[in-house]
Design an enzyme around this catalytic site. Sequence first.
Site, PDB file in Angstrom:
ATOM      1  N   CYS A  90       2.896   0.056  -8.811  1.00 49.56           N
ATOM      2  CA  CYS A  90       3.628  -1.072  -8.260  1.00 49.56           C
ATOM      3  C   CYS A  90       4.641  -1.590  -9.268  1.00 49.56           C
ATOM      4  CB  CYS A  90       2.660  -2.189  -7.881  1.00 49.56           C
ATOM      5  SG  CYS A  90       3.463  -3.636  -7.185  1.00 49.56           S
ATOM      6  N   CYS A 107       0.865  -1.188   0.000  1.00 48.95           N
ATOM      7  CA  CYS A 107       0.000   0.000   0.000  1.00 48.95           C
ATOM      8  C   CYS A 107       0.899   1.235   0.000  1.00 48.95           C
ATOM      9  CB  CYS A 107      -0.990  -0.002   1.153  1.00 48.95           C
ATOM     10  SG  CYS A 107      -0.277   0.212   2.778  1.00 48.95           S
ATOM     11  N   CYS A 132      -4.358  -0.811  -1.806  1.00 49.22           N
ATOM     12  CA  CYS A 132      -4.609   0.624  -1.908  1.00 49.22           C
ATOM     13  C   CYS A 132      -5.538   0.877  -3.087  1.00 49.22           C
ATOM     14  CB  CYS A 132      -3.282   1.363  -2.091  1.00 49.22           C
ATOM     15  SG  CYS A 132      -2.233   0.633  -3.367  1.00 49.22           S
TER      16      CYS A 132
END
Length: 157
Positions: free
Chosen positions: A94, A12, A86
């Site tokens: 990511c 996250c 998230c």
Amino acid sequence: MSASKLRVFFLCVHNSARSQMAEALLRKHADHWFEVESAGFEPRSVLPAAVAAMERIGIDIGEAQAKSVFDLFRAGRIYHYVVTVCDEATAEQCPIFPGVCERLHWSFPDPSDAPTEAAQLELAVAVRDQIDARIRLWLQELEAAGGPSPRFSKRQS
């Protein structure tokens, strides 16, 4: 890390609440199946509301340290599952970890966005329960499908 366990990574923004709670909850439910880590894009201290929410169910994350996803990425960590917890926009940032078998996205609100400490705790408890339910569902899905690999089997009692 055990070679016989599957590797799961929770990600996250801050690694201060959602991913920390998810890491601890997966350990609680399936430590026998998984090695679990978590990190964030912009690590900051673990949110006191997240610590308090987990304490309410008997899990201590008070000593947890936020980690940077980029440090783990540069270290060449290999995971079977990368789970973003998230929002969609953040999840798209990511990095692609080498060797990842499956990437999952479970969106939960960020308790640190709540305006007061009381509201953060209330949201952290709600998010904790949502994460717990999602993890339990995922484990049921994996078990019903025969597991993600031959190493996945029912816990021996």
